[in-house]
Design an enzyme around this catalytic site. Sequence first.
Site, PDB file in Angstrom:
ATOM      1  N   LYS A  42      22.418  41.149  12.854  1.00 48.63           N
ATOM      2  CA  LYS A  42      22.144  41.159  14.295  1.00 48.63           C
ATOM      3  C   LYS A  42      20.741  41.662  14.638  1.00 48.63           C
ATOM      4  CE  LYS A  42      25.613  39.055  15.117  1.00 48.63           C
ATOM      5  NZ  LYS A  42      25.575  37.754  15.764  1.00 48.63           N
ATOM      6  N   SER A 263      33.877  42.075   7.530  1.00 46.35           N
ATOM      7  CA  SER A 263      33.699  40.663   7.912  1.00 46.35           C
ATOM      8  C   SER A 263      33.148  39.877   6.726  1.00 46.35           C
ATOM      9  CB  SER A 263      32.801  40.515   9.141  1.00 46.35           C
ATOM     10  OG  SER A 263      31.454  40.806   8.858  1.00 46.35           O
TER      11      SER A 263
HETATM   12  N1  PMP Z   1      30.168  40.443  11.159  1.00 48.61           N
HETATM   13  C1  PMP Z   1      29.747  41.562  11.755  1.00 48.61           C
HETATM   14  C2  PMP Z   1      29.818  42.839  10.989  1.00 48.61           C
HETATM   15  C3  PMP Z   1      29.276  41.545  13.081  1.00 48.61           C
HETATM   16  O1  PMP Z   1      28.881  42.685  13.685  1.00 48.61           O
HETATM   17  C4  PMP Z   1      29.261  40.320  13.774  1.00 48.61           C
HETATM   18  C5  PMP Z   1      28.803  40.287  15.210  1.00 48.61           C
HETATM   19  N2  PMP Z   1      29.803  40.780  16.080  1.00 48.61           N
HETATM   20  C6  PMP Z   1      29.720  39.167  13.115  1.00 48.61           C
HETATM   21  C7  PMP Z   1      30.140  39.266  11.803  1.00 48.61           C
HETATM   22  C8  PMP Z   1      29.859  37.836  13.817  1.00 48.61           C
HETATM   23  O2  PMP Z   1      28.666  37.295  14.227  1.00 48.61           O
HETATM   24  P1  PMP Z   1      28.616  36.336  15.500  1.00 48.61           P
HETATM   25  O3  PMP Z   1      28.705  37.225  16.712  1.00 48.61           O
HETATM   26  O4  PMP Z   1      27.289  35.678  15.397  1.00 48.61           O
HETATM   27  O5  PMP Z   1      29.757  35.398  15.449  1.00 48.61           O
END
Ligand code: PMP
Length: 316
Positions: A42, A263
Amino acid sequence: MLIHSITELIGHTPLLDLPIAVPHHSHIYAKLEMFNPGGSIKDRLGQYLIQDGIKRGLITDHTTIIEPTAGNTGIGLALATQRHHLPTILVVPAKFSYEKQTLMRALGATIVNTPASRGIKGAIAKARELAAQLPDSFVPMQFENPANPATYYHTLAPELIADLDATIDAFVAGAGSGGTFAGIAKYLQEQNPHTQTVVVEPAGSILNGGPAHAHRTEGIGVEFIPPFFQDLTIDRTLTIPDTAAFAQVRAMAQQHGLFIGSSSGAALAASLQVAQELPAHSHIVTVFPDSSERYMSEHIYDDPTSQNSESEASSL
Ligand code: PMP
């Protein structure tokens, strides 16, 4: 390497050819986004959203930036706004990790917590309410701003093509706002319409039509269909239970010295499932958005099925 600002380290992260046993002798490549200076994918978004807002005349020298976030976007935004001396208010549902909220504060942002039970929708509503009260404020609104997928379309996706000297058979990534997945999937499909796109969610997210409920996997999972998915070809949606995601988190540290967040664990579990179904010697690309280190307070390495789990030990 001599640099003059930490933000010069955003992007151009390594792509790891995972040294794991993948079904059918296929390869899984993971973009290691924890190596961005703020510790996650991010940072790219924070930088892009602020540059885009300035370019479009929506951000001046005195604008207050307000954003609803699960945390990593907040850290990325706070890194970018610090450089431009812009006051920043981040609206975070109380359930998100202590470490992420601490880092946002350390960078100078003000945190406003909303009730965990109201989810990200509660944070979005609160951010809008604050913006209506505050003159000269700007909400980048990652959940609907086309600059979100554009960030990844213009940065991470071309890096994948440049890094990998092979045809990409499948692209697998988690979705929170959906920006990462949408931006990269669009770019890769333009390069090669045969690249399969697979979006990943935790059980409890609504993409596959299952019931919404709380989950331990942090950063992915949606409460509404991301608007960025509207004109996108999505070949599959894989729903990964928390247990499968956290098992990969532990395996990556134990066997390969790599600290990944949950994630990333879900993305890896899904990539292995995709490899099982693709022809032999396929090339599968995924993204590891952040590291486990910002989830220590949530006992990320705790195996709930183990006798020696940390939460059991600490409750003795
Ligand atoms: N993994 C993590 C650890 C995140 O912080 C995020 C963002 N919320 C994502 C995946 C998903 O990314 P996106 O918001 O671009 O779908």
